[in-house]
Design a protein around this motif. Sequence first.
Motif, short mmCIF file in Angstrom:
data_model
loop_
_atom_site.label_atom_id
_atom_site.label_comp_id
_atom_site.label_asym_id
_atom_site.label_seq_id
_atom_site.Cartn_x
_atom_site.Cartn_y
_atom_site.Cartn_z
N VAL A 91 1.59 85.90 43.70
CA VAL A 91 0.15 86.44 45.05
C VAL A 91 -0.46 85.46 44.06
CG1 VAL A 91 -1.16 87.92 43.09
CG2 VAL A 91 -1.42 87.44 45.15
N PRO A 92 -0.99 84.75 45.29
CA PRO A 92 -3.04 84.07 44.34
C PRO A 92 -4.04 84.42 44.11
CG PRO A 92 -2.50 83.80 47.01
CD PRO A 92 -1.18 84.82 46.64
N PHE A 93 -4.57 84.15 42.52
CA PHE A 93 -5.30 84.26 42.02
C PHE A 93 -6.61 83.45 42.08
CE2 PHE A 93 -1.51 86.19 39.75
CZ PHE A 93 -2.08 87.13 39.51
N ILE A 94 -7.73 84.26 41.94
CA ILE A 94 -9.46 83.70 41.97
C ILE A 94 -9.74 83.88 40.69
CG2 ILE A 94 -11.55 83.71 43.38
CD1 ILE A 94 -8.84 81.89 45.11
N GLY A 95 -10.23 82.77 39.85
CA GLY A 95 -10.55 82.94 38.53
C GLY A 95 -12.42 82.89 38.82
N ILE A 96 -12.48 82.85 37.50
CA ILE A 96 -14.65 83.86 37.53
C ILE A 96 -14.43 82.29 36.41
CG2 ILE A 96 -14.61 85.26 37.11
CD1 ILE A 96 -17.82 85.25 37.26
N GLU A 97 -15.33 81.79 36.03
CA GLU A 97 -16.04 81.31 34.86
C GLU A 97 -17.24 80.62 34.85
OE1 GLU A 97 -13.15 77.47 34.24
OE2 GLU A 97 -11.39 78.22 36.02
N PRO A 98 -17.73 80.32 33.82
CA PRO A 98 -18.97 79.62 33.80
C PRO A 98 -19.58 78.69 34.94
CG PRO A 98 -18.18 80.34 31.51
CD PRO A 98 -17.24 80.22 32.60
N ALA A 99 -20.52 78.47 35.11
CA ALA A 99 -20.16 77.24 36.68
C ALA A 99 -20.98 76.31 35.68
CB ALA A 99 -22.07 78.27 37.29
N ILE A 100 -21.01 75.70 34.97
CA ILE A 100 -21.21 74.54 33.82
C ILE A 100 -21.60 73.45 34.76
CG2 ILE A 100 -20.91 72.95 32.01
CD1 ILE A 100 -18.71 75.00 30.41
N LYS A 101 -20.50 72.64 35.71
CA LYS A 101 -20.53 72.30 36.32
C LYS A 101 -22.19 71.54 36.91
CE LYS A 101 -18.56 69.04 39.82
NZ LYS A 101 -17.41 68.94 40.73
N PRO A 102 -22.42 72.28 38.10
CA PRO A 102 -23.68 72.49 38.58
C PRO A 102 -24.84 72.02 37.77
CG PRO A 102 -22.47 74.48 39.24
CD PRO A 102 -21.96 74.02 38.31
N ALA A 103 -24.80 73.02 36.75
CA ALA A 103 -26.24 73.22 35.49
C ALA A 103 -25.74 71.63 35.24
CB ALA A 103 -25.89 74.54 34.86
N ALA A 104 -24.93 70.98 34.38
CA ALA A 104 -25.50 69.69 34.14
C ALA A 104 -25.69 68.95 34.92
CB ALA A 104 -23.89 69.49 32.90
N ASN A 105 -25.06 68.94 36.10
CA ASN A 105 -25.28 67.51 36.94
C ASN A 105 -26.68 67.90 36.94
OD1 ASN A 105 -22.88 66.74 36.89
ND2 ASN A 105 -21.59 68.01 38.45
N ASN A 106 -27.13 68.85 37.08
CA ASN A 106 -28.56 68.29 37.75
C ASN A 106 -30.04 69.31 36.72
OD1 ASN A 106 -28.63 68.73 41.20
ND2 ASN A 106 -27.10 70.06 40.16
N SER A 107 -29.36 69.33 35.76
CA SER A 107 -30.40 69.48 34.44
C SER A 107 -31.37 68.44 34.56
CB SER A 107 -29.57 69.56 33.04
OG SER A 107 -30.35 69.94 32.27
N ALA A 108 -32.42 68.41 34.10
CA ALA A 108 -33.62 67.15 34.19
C ALA A 108 -33.79 67.19 32.81
CB ALA A 108 -35.27 67.32 35.27
#
Length: 258
Positions: A91-108
Amino acid sequence: MTNNNPIGLFDSGVGGTSIWREIHNLMPNENTIYLADSKNAPYGLRPKEEIVALSMKNTEFLLDMGCKIIVVACNTATTNAIKELRSKYDVPFIGIEPAIKPAANNSATQTIGILATKGTLSSELFNKAVEIYQHTKIVEQVGHGLVELIESGQMDAPEMDTLLRSYLNPMIAANIDYLVLGCSHYPYLIPKIKKIIPEQVKIIDSGEAVARQTQHILREKVGLASNRKGSAVFYTNSDQKVLSSLLNNEYQVIKKDF
């Protein structure tokens, strides 16, 4: 393709209702079944083998209910058990992980904070994600005691504010401009967190992205529900009051041993 079977969600407790809410708002026609394993919360303090076993038990409960897709609405369960779940169940599983990518990519400031459980921060999956962002300073903080307070209905206790300040003030001192919430319980603390952190620090949680991914997989592989209002049923193996109150007493909450 139409498929009216329910979406199943599970969490170590009541926190994953923050994920359920995003899914329900995006796909109000879908039937949902939510499982709160509050008796065993928090998962973040348990060894990996135990987290995997509990996740399998929860999955089998939801599959017995006819769920067409399983959302692991728990960061700790995702980062420790989703690989095993996907290899064992068809059966398909959807996981939840800390959203590091948008934070790291947009951090000034090139400095981000992550507030999560010990189980998430020490997991192999999380550490692999962190390795990608070598040029970003990541301030990690285990949210000791936060889940326990939420699960016991003490979200507004003075101890909650004391704990949050002790966890967030070092991040503020380190000049973070993004705060990643790495536990599905923590979005319920956003109003309190906003009173502590500077206005320019952006808070990121994974709920909306998880809902969109769930919709995408349903559309591509499983089938969406027909055009009618969906039902929502909630199960807990602990006191129903906390879960009911987070749902504004609008939905049926059934106590069941599992």
